[in-house]
Design an enzyme around this catalytic site. Structure first.
Site, PDB file in Angstrom:
ATOM      1  CB  ILE A   1      60.633  71.601  31.060  1.00 13.11           C
ATOM      2  CG1 ILE A   1      61.969  72.306  30.797  1.00 13.11           C
ATOM      3  CG2 ILE A   1      59.488  72.402  30.440  1.00 13.11           C
ATOM      4  CD1 ILE A   1      62.314  72.434  29.326  1.00 13.11           C
ATOM      5  CD  GLU A   2      57.438  66.536  30.082  1.00 13.97           C
ATOM      6  OE1 GLU A   2      56.571  65.717  30.457  1.00 13.97           O
ATOM      7  OE2 GLU A   2      58.251  66.294  29.173  1.00 13.97           O
ATOM      8  CG  MET A   3      55.064  66.487  35.932  1.00 14.21           C
ATOM      9  SD  MET A   3      54.361  64.815  35.939  1.00 14.21           S
ATOM     10  CE  MET A   3      53.530  64.811  37.526  1.00 14.21           C
TER      11      MET A   3
END
Length: 343
Positions: A127-129
């Site tokens: 989800i983040e990077m």
């Protein structure tokens, strides 16, 4: 003299002896501790700053550490939960990176024992990077020729463009993100005029109400513990308060999501109280939008106390005294991007 007497009185009210004074009210150190295997150097900090600001460490080339942890302001992103690659939303509020060097574990659930390990998490979080694995992250860095020289400057010649070294560099940079010198720090160091009358009153209320059962030490994040040993507390402790339903505070299982141990359900790393005026919204899910409301919620959920408006105002005034000066941040010049780096 009045404030010095007040400080002594507060220590006495906590049952503190004179030798216990420093353990109760401590200023933030001017330098963050660094591990023996990753001493802080200028070259390492410079490289870490580049990597921290570089969105090319994400799958889309659009998300960097800075995206969720804005060091030009509060070290967070002011969203209840952060947006990563493709606009995906995470489940927890981005904790501030300011003074994270003083945590004994990282992340809300304490799953990373060090800043070095923490730096390896977001790049491979889907989800983040969104990178598939750490090998893909460092392969991306290796394909940017301009990164070779900063790695050599930081770590010497040889095969030094590694994920471990990248994480060490980011951690070294993050250890410079500290904010000593707040009004509270000056007061504890002996400046009798550093706090306003209301802040002094709020300092007493903070102690009397019981906030220091969790929020103690220089960063107000718990007692000093060995790196990798987290200071966790149950939240909410008193689930019958209406705030729990209003802000859905019990939905995330906290540290249980890491350990799968029922004893860890609802356990959270105690966050720092430094610079709270810069880090709204509050709590692990970013559900509470104002600092006075956060104080009311914590009083009810953690201490089973309904705080008066006057108590809230005084405690908020004291918390505002924990805001320190931010070291100036310079945007790094990143090396150029090869045309075939990103799909």
């Amino acid at each position: 003299m009045r404030n010095r007497i007040l400080l002594a009185a507060m220590l006495m009210s906590l049952g503190a002896t004179a030798s216990h004074a420093q353990a109760q009210w401590q200023p933030l150190p001017d330098v963050a501790p660094a591990p023996a295997d990753n001493p802080t150097t200028t070259a390492k900090v410079d490289l870490g700053r580049m990597l921290y600001f570089d969105p090319r460490l994400s799958s889309t080339g659009t998300v960097s550490c800075f995206s969720c942890h804005n060091v030009m302001e509060g070290g967070d992103d002011h969203m209840p939960t952060s947006a990563g690659v493709h606009g995906l939303k995470g489940g927890r509020n981005a904790p501030t990176v300011w003074n994270a060097a003083f945590h004994s574990v990282q992340f809300w659930d304490g799953r990373a024992p060090t800043l070095e390990e923490q730096a390896k998490g977001p790049p491979v979080n889907p989800i983040e990077m969104g990178m598939p694995n750490l090998d893909a992250v460092i392969d991306r860095v290796k394909k940017i020729p301009g990164y070779r020289a900063p790695f050599v400057a930081a770590f010497g010649e040889g095969d030094v463009v590694t994920m471990d070294n990248a994480a060490k560099a980011i951690a070294a940079y993050e250890r410079t993100l500290i904010t000593p010198g707040s009004a509270y720090d000056k007061f504890v160091r002996g400046d009798q005029s550093a706090l306003t009358a209301q802040q002094s009153k709020g300092m007493q209320a903070f102690a009397d109400v019981g906030c220091m059962s969790c929020h103690q030490g220089p960063a107000f994040n718990g007692p000093p513990l060995p790196v990798g040993t987290g200071f966790f507390m149950k939240f909410p402790t008193y689930p019958e308060t209406p705030y729990v339903a209003k802000y859905r505070l019990a939905e995330d299982p906290g540290r249980y999501s890491v350990t799968k141990d029922e004893a860890d359900r609802g356990m959270w790393r105690v966050p720092t109280l430094r610079n709270l005026t810069y880090t709204a919204p509050y709590l692990h899910d970013g559900a509470v939008k104002s600092l006075p409301e956060a104080v009311r919620v914590m009083g009810a959920t953690q201490l089973d106390k309904s705080l008066s408006d006057a108590e809230v105002d005084d405690i908020v005034a004291f918390l505002e005294s924990l805001t320190g000066p931010f070291p100036q941040q310079m945007m790094p010049r990143l090396p150029p991007t090869p045309g075939d780096l990103l799909d």
